[in-house]
Design a protein around this motif. Structure first.
Motif, short mmCIF file in Angstrom:
data_model
loop_
_atom_site.label_atom_id
_atom_site.label_comp_id
_atom_site.label_asym_id
_atom_site.label_seq_id
_atom_site.Cartn_x
_atom_site.Cartn_y
_atom_site.Cartn_z
N PRO A 153 5.55 49.70 -5.90
CA PRO A 153 5.80 48.26 -6.02
C PRO A 153 7.23 47.85 -5.70
N ILE A 154 8.15 48.83 -5.54
CA ILE A 154 9.56 48.49 -5.37
C ILE A 154 9.80 47.63 -4.12
N PRO A 155 9.21 47.95 -2.95
CA PRO A 155 9.44 47.07 -1.79
C PRO A 155 9.02 45.62 -2.05
N THR A 156 7.89 45.43 -2.72
CA THR A 156 7.43 44.07 -3.00
C THR A 156 8.37 43.37 -3.96
N LEU A 157 8.83 44.08 -4.98
CA LEU A 157 9.75 43.48 -5.95
C LEU A 157 11.08 43.13 -5.29
N PHE A 175 14.05 41.90 -13.35
CA PHE A 175 13.75 42.51 -14.64
C PHE A 175 12.79 43.68 -14.47
N ALA A 176 11.75 43.49 -13.67
CA ALA A 176 10.77 44.56 -13.43
C ALA A 176 11.43 45.77 -12.76
N LEU A 177 12.26 45.53 -11.76
CA LEU A 177 12.96 46.62 -11.08
C LEU A 177 13.83 47.40 -12.04
N SER A 178 14.58 46.68 -12.85
CA SER A 178 15.48 47.32 -13.80
C SER A 178 14.72 48.23 -14.76
N CYS A 179 13.62 47.72 -15.31
CA CYS A 179 12.84 48.51 -16.27
C CYS A 179 12.11 49.66 -15.59
N LEU A 180 11.72 49.47 -14.34
CA LEU A 180 10.97 50.49 -13.62
C LEU A 180 11.83 51.69 -13.26
#
Length: 324
Positions: A153-157, A175-180
């Motif tokens: 999911p990182i490219p989409t985020l 926020f999602a990237l940081s937590c991931l």
């Protein structure tokens, strides 16, 4: 007073055993003749509570499964469709995945692909909520970080951080990237491979307070005690970017605080960054002292003042070493 914390109050339950403990404590408060230790509870009463609470847990899993099913419906991908049910489904998932066990259950029932699917939705509300739930699911949860990363999911985020039409969706994507990836080496490597630092820099340059703050906080976590990342950041001109933000009078105080924090972290832990801070054209010591005078004695600026003092102390120490 109602706003005060009561240390004797039972802790709010987050799982089956916690619910059992909670019920036991509440029962003891209502009838102090009964034991407060679960092991001492009457077997029949304990069995009754366990069966009741198991039923509650099963109900949560059923709700999660129904929510996941809803997120796979066609409305998610069709512009103009009514997605109230999908919004409610994401709210339901968000309500329960704080419990690590339910977060794992969500993965096992196929919920992670449903969340990633929503990131590409034409509906702003679904993109925003899905990014938020991904962050909640992955935060401090290696199992979920690993299984979410497997879906790439990182490219989409990252694309959302750069291009989403909704500022809130961009913030939640950060926020999602940081937590991931935070504290998860495989996630961090993937972030670097995809030139993630460039996305963070553009977020910091956006001038949007929440984006600047989120990206600065994220960056500060990534660079802590890792010289490789600091090399990368230095080569990209991050010190110059941070100084530019701090020298902009129009920058809000919250963004200024977080950017000062990042610059102090760099300067105190990585000598090339400290040397960069001393470039004459930046005039950084003078601007920091001026800012310190402006905020002196104001409690709401205590954190920023501390970061400024840390940075000034590092700069002054470097000056002294240079003069010897």
């Amino acid at each position: 007073m109602s706003g005060e914390n009561n240390e004797d109050a039972p802790r709010q339950p987050h799982n089956l055993q916690g619910l059992l403990n909670f019920c036991t404590q509440i029962t003891a408060r209502e009838d102090n003749t009964r034991p407060t230790d679960i092991s001492m509870m009457d077997p029949e009463r304990r069995r009754f509570l366990e069966e009741a609470l198991t039923g509650m847990a099963v109900d949560v899993v059923r709700k999660l499964a129904e929510a996941v099913k809803t997120l796979f419906e066609d409305a998610v991908t069709i512009p103009g469709e009514n997605v109230e049910e999908q919004e409610e489904a994401l709210d339901t998932i968000s309500e329960y995945v704080e419990d690590l066990n339910y977060a794992k259950d969500l993965h096992k029932m196929g919920g992670f692909p449903a969340l990633v699917r929503c990131l590409d939705s034409p509906h702003e509300s679904l993109r925003t909520s899905a990014a938020n739930v991904i962050g909640e699911v992955c935060q401090n949860n290696l199992y979920c970080q690993s299984n979410m990363l497997a879906l790439n999911p990182i490219p989409t985020l990252l694309h959302m951080v750069d291009n989403d039409s909704s500022k809130q969706a961009r913030v939640k994507a950060l926020f999602a990237l940081s937590c991931l990836i935070r504290g998860y080496a495989d996630g961090e490597r993937k972030f670097l491979e995809l030139d993630g630092f460039s996305y963070l820099m553009r977020a910091m340059q956006s001038g949007e307070e929440k984006l600047v703050v989120k990206s600065a906080f994220f960056l500060n976590n990534l660079i802590d005690n890792d010289n490789f990342r600091k090399d990368t950041i230095m080569s990209m001109g991050y010190v110059e970017q941070l100084v530019s933000i701090l020298n902009n009078d129009a920058v809000d105080s919250v963004s200024r605080e977080h950017c000062t924090m990042v610059l102090a972290t760099l300067a105190m832990s990585y000598p090339p960054a400290l040397s960069d801070c001393l470039r004459p054209e930046f005039n950084l010591p003078s601007s920091l002292r001026s800012r310190l005078t402006t905020i002196k004695g104001k409690s709401e600026f205590e954190d920023e003042a501390r970061h400024i003092m840390n940075l000034l102390n590092a700069i002054e120490s470097e000056d002294e070493n240079t003069c010897r």
